[in-house]
Design a protein around this motif. Structure first.
Motif, PDB file in Angstrom:
ATOM      1  N   ASP A 285      23.098   5.826   3.822  1.00  0.00           N
ATOM      2  CA  ASP A 285      22.398   6.300   5.010  1.00  0.00           C
ATOM      3  C   ASP A 285      23.257   7.270   5.827  1.00  0.00           C
ATOM      4  O   ASP A 285      22.799   8.314   6.273  1.00  0.00           O
ATOM      5  CB  ASP A 285      21.993   5.098   5.867  1.00  0.00           C
ATOM      6  N   LEU A 286      24.556   6.911   6.031  1.00  0.00           N
ATOM      7  CA  LEU A 286      25.425   7.681   6.916  1.00  0.00           C
ATOM      8  C   LEU A 286      26.457   8.530   6.182  1.00  0.00           C
ATOM      9  O   LEU A 286      26.986   9.493   6.761  1.00  0.00           O
ATOM     10  CB  LEU A 286      26.184   6.730   7.855  1.00  0.00           C
ATOM     11  N   GLY A 287      26.792   8.158   4.970  1.00  0.00           N
ATOM     12  CA  GLY A 287      27.957   8.706   4.283  1.00  0.00           C
ATOM     13  C   GLY A 287      29.085   7.689   4.325  1.00  0.00           C
ATOM     14  O   GLY A 287      29.214   6.917   5.282  1.00  0.00           O
ATOM     15  N   ALA A 288      29.922   7.649   3.294  1.00  0.00           N
ATOM     16  CA  ALA A 288      30.976   6.638   3.206  1.00  0.00           C
ATOM     17  C   ALA A 288      31.956   6.748   4.362  1.00  0.00           C
ATOM     18  O   ALA A 288      32.366   5.750   4.954  1.00  0.00           O
ATOM     19  CB  ALA A 288      31.705   6.756   1.861  1.00  0.00           C
ATOM     20  N   ARG A 289      32.373   7.980   4.688  1.00  0.00           N
ATOM     21  CA  ARG A 289      33.338   8.159   5.765  1.00  0.00           C
ATOM     22  C   ARG A 289      32.768   7.695   7.092  1.00  0.00           C
ATOM     23  O   ARG A 289      33.410   6.951   7.844  1.00  0.00           O
ATOM     24  CB  ARG A 289      33.728   9.629   5.846  1.00  0.00           C
ATOM     25  N   GLN A 290      31.553   8.087   7.415  1.00  0.00           N
ATOM     26  CA  GLN A 290      30.948   7.708   8.683  1.00  0.00           C
ATOM     27  C   GLN A 290      30.682   6.205   8.751  1.00  0.00           C
ATOM     28  O   GLN A 290      30.781   5.603   9.820  1.00  0.00           O
ATOM     29  CB  GLN A 290      29.653   8.488   8.903  1.00  0.00           C
ATOM     30  N   ALA A 291      30.334   5.601   7.617  1.00  0.00           N
ATOM     31  CA  ALA A 291      30.108   4.159   7.606  1.00  0.00           C
ATOM     32  C   ALA A 291      31.390   3.405   7.943  1.00  0.00           C
ATOM     33  O   ALA A 291      31.375   2.441   8.733  1.00  0.00           O
ATOM     34  CB  ALA A 291      29.576   3.721   6.242  1.00  0.00           C
ATOM     35  N   PHE A 292      32.519   3.833   7.386  1.00  0.00           N
ATOM     36  CA  PHE A 292      33.783   3.164   7.690  1.00  0.00           C
ATOM     37  C   PHE A 292      34.180   3.395   9.141  1.00  0.00           C
ATOM     38  O   PHE A 292      34.649   2.475   9.821  1.00  0.00           O
ATOM     39  CB  PHE A 292      34.882   3.671   6.750  1.00  0.00           C
TER      40      PHE A 292
END
Length: 799
Positions: A285-292
């Protein structure tokens, strides 16, 4: 595997269902089939998340669980704690970011299968990104250059043999899979899950000169994400970060190099599988970087007292002062905000070290998700257990711990890093300064955040003097109050350069950006701070000197500073600013004051006509609330998102919202036009109607909000009668040290709406008159202060 291990509190249930906590309490009383507590305490029980979700769906109270909320509840309810959960989630998010097809293959099947094959899949990413256990990059199953770890996606990078030799002892996080080494097996269980079991995050002083794996490690100041704020944390180490066997030993210091990150084992990952699946959905949904970043930022915001943060704006300023660099070290990295602010470059190397294993691991993952740089993160106190004594970086960025009395003074007396003098026991910050300089290449730049006392304490004057004589200290920048914690102190930024030659007539740049502090409790004007500081620094760096900028910056010859005190505080060496920016500005202030005074005269209430005492039928705020004529709410919760907070100080001063509140499980109370806000402490008679300047703000602590029904109550009528002195006196209660207002007991007359509006118009005119008086007072103070300054510094003539 069912997610029965994840627990959720009553507040978490309320957020899942989109209701208040009172509704959850009612469900527990009314429904015999409501899930029973599985943990927590009698007053604050916790429940199995899977059981709660099943019950909510059965009752039709949970049509759809918000994805972010589900993943967050899985993280905070993880049986090994949120830090372990964050590390596991970060490893999988990096796998998704680097090798999405590997994750898709692994996630297909049961939870047990996923936990069993994940360690091998993670090795395919963690080893190339972080190196093997000996700190060597791995490519094609054999060791490669220490300085250039080969990325699993990118082509191999060129080997820098000189840097290779310097950094051969830098520890790294993941053991190699295919190369024989003395590192522990990839899936070996850690010997202890309590690597950092110290009761307080800054217990750095319990480490001996040569720490063992299970010795409590110190926590160093570092940084938080842009959403939030890192470091002096009570950081209990997740099991994944505890090394399982003896690590490579640095020959120079005989200090074990402890890796920041190891591949978690299958049994360690099994309880995290529901979280990992949810994190993968969030990444889609957000992207891996943004999720972390979302998960890490929310954790830091939810635990504000456990971390000392380096704000993102300050981190960006420090990185800009350091300039572009291929290799950058942060020896007290926290969660990596300083290294994250570094401008990326091809072939960049980022080195990090922190005494808290969890923070070092999170920094490694955060940096790997943020850039393609080679990331080398290690665990340990950089002063006592330096992981890379052979490193010579292009730049060092550091937010060290302040005022550490037992930083290693006794055991480090003969350390070769004290090139500029042995720091006193009270000068831990000068020890960090010299550590940073020792890790720089010739001509490299170090930027450190420092307490202002470090610029003037007598115990450090000899070291400061030597830094000046040798041309090492290049600039001291005084930040505005509120730039970073502790927010009530104007911290300094020191810029140092390891000299390749001593200048003939060295000068030091002194900058005072205190004028850019924001009024009230907000942060400084970072755009103005950044522009002023960087403009002065770049001009000074080009010419080696800077023409005087009154009240802001000047370059000072070193000889002027080498007195008995060697005081480097910028404010003591800068000329005063031109009074109010000149006599013309004073004239402008005087004209504005005159216009405001004329407006105040026009708004002055007309003479009061005598009238017989009114005998109205009275009601109370409590009765009106019970009858539905108004809604009564109390403030003090930060809510899910950061918004400006209206404080009791703002209401009393008539100023814009200036406060902040940490993120809370409860919903924030947001102001709307026509709301009436009343402070409950102090015994004053104050009520403020929400206007354009305060609409949409969160209600702060010690405030009560009254939201009148417009068909029954006029807000200005309500606010005006609430301000009556006698009304407040009879509704107040008195403790030994404070007066508290019971808003429910405040009275107002029962009048028709048209009559209310007549009174409301008069109360509104009084409010405008009061605002004009307050504005005139501020202008008058500004004019008087400017005149005093001008007369005393000679810029204004006495006649």
């Amino acid at each position: 595997m069912q997610d029965n291990a994840t627990e959720v509190t009553a507040a978490g249930i309320a957020r899942l269902a989109g209701v208040g906590r009172a509704a959850v309490s009612n469900w527990r009383r009314r429904h015999a089939d409501f899930p029973k507590p599985v943990g927590g305490t009698e007053t604050s029980p916790s429940f199995a998340l899977a059981e709660v979700e099943a019950w909510l769906r059965k009752q039709g109270k949970l049509a759809e669980v918000p994805l972010r909320e589900r993943v967050w509840q899985q993280l905070v309810g993880h049986p090994e704690g949120p830090l372990t959960a964050l590390v596991h989630a970060g490893c999988v998010l990096l796998l998704i970011h680097e090798r999405p097809t590997v994750w898709l293959d692994a996630v297909a099947g049961s939870d047990e299968r996923l936990a069993a094959i994940l360690p091998g899949a993670l090795d395919q990413v963690l080893t190339p990104r972080f190196g093997d256990a000996a700190g060597r990059a791995v490519h094609g199953g054999s060791p490669a250059s220490t300085s250039s770890a080969v990325n699993a996606v990118d082509a191999p990078q060129a080997v820098n043999s000189a840097r290779d030799a310097r950094a051969v002892n830098a520890p790294h996080s993941v053991p190699t899979v295919n190369t024989p080494s003395t590192a522990p097996a990839v899936n070996a269980a850690p010997t202890s899950a309590d690597v950092n079991s110290s009761p307080a995050g800054r217990e750095a002083n319990t480490l001996p000169p040569t720490p063992t794996v299970n010795t409590p490690a110190p926590t160093q100041p570092g940084s938080a994400p842009a959403s939030a704020p890192a470091v002096n944390a009570r950081a209990s180490a997740p099991a994944v970060n505890a090394p399982a066997a003896p690590q490579p030993v640095n020959a120079a210091t005989a200090t074990p190099a402890v890796n920041a990150l190891r591949t978690p084992t299958g049994p360690q990952l099994l309880p995290s599988v529901p979280l990992l699946r949810g994190a993968a959905e969030l990444a889609a949904d957000l992207g891996a970087r943004q999720a972390f970043e979302f998960l890490l930022g929310r954790h830091l915001d939810a635990n504000p007292r456990q971390y000392t943060l380096t704000p993102a704006d300050l981190a960006g300023l420090m990185a800009d002062l350091a300039g572009p660099a291929r290799s950058v070290l942060d020896p007290a990295c926290g969660t990596g905000a300083l290294l994250r602010a570094v401008d990326p470059r091809p072939g960049q190397e980022l080195y990090a070290q922190d005494g808290a294993p969890d923070l070092a691991a999170l920094t490694a993952l955060r940096l790997a998700l943020h850039s393609r740089a080679d990331v080398r993160a290690a665990v340990g106190d950089s002063l006592r257990a330096d992981a890379r004594p052979g490193l010579r970086a292009d730049a060092v960025l550091c937010h060290p711990p302040f005022n550490e009395r037992n930083w290693g003074h006794d055991e480090l007396a003969y350390d070769p890093r004290w090139e500029y003098g042995f720091p006193a026991r009270t000068e831990s910050e000068l020890a960090w300064v010299q550590h940073a300089l020792a890790r720089l290449t010739d001509g490299g730049t170090a930027v450190l955040l420092m307490p202002p006392a470090a610029a003037s304490r007598r115990s450090g004057r000899r070291i400061r003097a030597d830094l000046l004589r040798r041309g090492t200290l290049r600039a001291v920048v005084a930040l505005p109050v509120g730039a970073a914690p502790p927010y009530n102190i104007p911290l300094h930024v020191w810029v140092l350069r390891r000299p390749d030659r001593t200048p003939a007539t060295p000068e030091v740049l002194l900058v005072d950006s205190g004028r850019f502090a924001a009024e009230g409790r907000g942060g400084p004007d970072w755009a103005a701070v950044r522009d002023a500081v960087l403009d002065a620094w770049r001009a000074f760096a080009r010419a080696g000197r800077l023409d005087e900028r009154p009240g802001l910056a000047r370059s000072v010859p070193v000889i002027e500073l080498l007195d008995d005190d060697v005081d480097l505080a910028p404010a003591r060496h800068l000329p005063p600013p031109a009074v109010a920016d000149g006599a013309e500005q004073l004239t402008a202030v005087r004209e504005r004051l005159g216009a405001t005074l004329r407006l105040t005269a026009d708004l002055t209430p007309p003479p009061a006509d005598p009238a017989p005492a009114a005998r109205w039928p009275l009601t109370t705020v409590g009765e009106l609330a019970r009858g539905g004529a108004l809604v009564m709410r109390t403030g003090g919760n930060g809510g899910h998102a950061r918004v400006p907070v209206l404080t009791d100080h703002d209401v009393l001063a008539g100023s814009a919202p200036s406060g902040t509140l940490p993120e809370s499980e409860e919903e924030a109370v947001l102001t709307e036009p026509g709301d009436v806000v009343v402070p409950v402490l102090g015994g004053g008679s104050v009520a403020r109607v929400v206007d354009d300047a305060t609409v949409g703000a969160a209600l702060g602590r010690n405030l009560v909000l009254l939201r009148p029904d417009g068909t029954a109550l006029d807000p200005w009528f309500l606010a005006g009668f609430l301000r009556g002195t006698a009304n407040n006196r009879q509704a107040s209660s008195y403790a030994s040290t404070a007066t508290r207002l019971d808003v429910r007991r405040l009275q107002l007359p029962r009048l028709p709406l048209d009559e209310q509006r007549r009174y409301g118009a008069r109360f509104r005119a009084l409010d405008e008159f009061e605002r004009a008086l307050r504005h005139a007072s501020r202008l008058g103070e500004q004019l008087v202060r400017g005149m005093y300054d001008g007369l005393t510094d000679g810029t204004v003539a006495p006649d």
